[in-house]
Design an enzyme around this catalytic site. Structure first.
Site, PDB file in Angstrom:
ATOM      1  N   CYS A 165      98.451  26.780  20.003  1.00  0.00           N
ATOM      2  CA  CYS A 165      99.436  27.143  21.006  1.00  0.00           C
ATOM      3  C   CYS A 165      99.219  28.475  21.695  1.00  0.00           C
ATOM      4  O   CYS A 165      99.715  28.688  22.786  1.00  0.00           O
ATOM      5  CB  CYS A 165     100.823  27.058  20.444  1.00  0.00           C
ATOM      6  SG  CYS A 165     101.612  25.597  21.127  1.00  0.00           S
TER       7      CYS A 165
HETATM    8  N1  GLN Z   1      97.982  19.395  20.213  1.00  0.00           N
HETATM    9  C1  GLN Z   1      97.375  20.469  19.496  1.00  0.00           C
HETATM   10  C2  GLN Z   1      97.734  20.485  18.027  1.00  0.00           C
HETATM   11  O1  GLN Z   1      98.532  19.733  17.563  1.00  0.00           O
HETATM   12  C3  GLN Z   1      97.698  21.813  20.120  1.00  0.00           C
HETATM   13  C4  GLN Z   1      99.146  22.130  20.047  1.00  0.00           C
HETATM   14  C5  GLN Z   1      99.572  23.301  20.885  1.00  0.00           C
HETATM   15  O2  GLN Z   1      98.932  23.756  21.801  1.00  0.00           O
HETATM   16  N2  GLN Z   1     100.726  23.742  20.554  1.00  0.00           N
HETATM   17  O3  GLN Z   1      97.204  21.307  17.338  1.00  0.00           O
END
Ligand code: GLN
Length: 230
Positions: free
Chosen positions: A2
């Site tokens: 994230c």
């Molecule tokens: N989809 C990715 C994960 O589950 C990244 C999640 C995100 O960017 N919050 O790790």
């Protein structure tokens, strides 16, 4: 992931990049300032870097919150590199919380981190990835096509799946490529290098925000920004 960050320049310690800035990845793991999706990045963290005299990048990843890792905090001030990619993770609903789902991903040459989400059905079914996490599959796909084509890959996946969020960061030790497709990104040209990050790690007025749907190419010579095809 994230919140992610990459550094290219003179050797800088992992602590200076990730832990000590007032609003660095450590703070962003519990109090990000600009994150559009999710509030806490507690599902793991990772860092990869290119070490002098070592051909392939090395990684340190964990499925626990960065703020709990006292061993990393102790070692980070003495680990330094010219090229670093680091991230803290907020797992997308339904994705596994495990080290293999935690960025950076690698093919032995490139390091990759993904801030966003993509339907696994938008990707080919036969990808060999470290985890069933969407980002691990996306990384395997980018490595298979070639990270040099990151802009093209992100535009075509974004068209295939309009709800996808595809902020991707890759580096091979000599350049950084980054996309904005659904989330925030900024960069800072410092005296001895360039940092690209999901959000500014301090209040230095020189941070530049990157508009959505752009490709950023960073080398020691400078930065090139291009609009992604929409
Ligand atoms: N989809 C990715 C994960 O589950 C990244 C999640 C995100 O960017 N919050 O790790």
């Amino acid at each position: 992931m994230c919140r992610h960050l990459a550094w290219l320049g003179e050797p800088r310690t992992l602590a200076a990049l990730m832990l000590t800035p007032t609003h660095g990845l450590l703070t962003q793991s519990y109090q990000p300032r600009r994150q559009k999706n999710g509030r806490l990045n507690a599902d793991g963290w990772g860092v990869g870097f290119h070490a002098a005299g070592h051909r392939t990048p090395v990684r340190w990843r964990s499925a626990s919150p960065l703020w709990n890792d006292r061993s990393f905090a102790s070692v980070a001030p003495v680990l330094s590199s010219r090229c670093v990619l680091a991230a803290v993770r907020s797992a997308t609903i339904g994705m596994p919380v495990e080290e293999g789902a935690t960025a950076p991903f690698t093919d032995g040459q490139w390091l990759l981190s993904h801030n966003g989400r993509i339907e696994r059905s938008a990707l080919p079914p036969d990808l060999a990835a470290e985890s069933t996490c969407d980002s691990a599959l996306l990384a395997a796909y980018v490595f298979a096509i070639g990270p040099d084509r990151l802009g093209e890959i992100v535009s075509s996946l974004g068209h295939k799946e309009p709800a996808a969020r595809l902020n991707v960061l890759v580096t091979d030790g000599s350049r950084i490529l980054a996309t904005t497709w659904g989330d925030t990104l900024s960069y800072l040209v410092d005296g001895d290098g360039i940092v690209v990050a999901s959000e500014p790690y301090d209040d230095d007025p020189r941070w530049v925000d990157v508009p959505d749907r752009q490709l950023l190419e960073v080398t020691v010579q400078g930065i090139i920004r291009t609009d992604l095809e929409i």
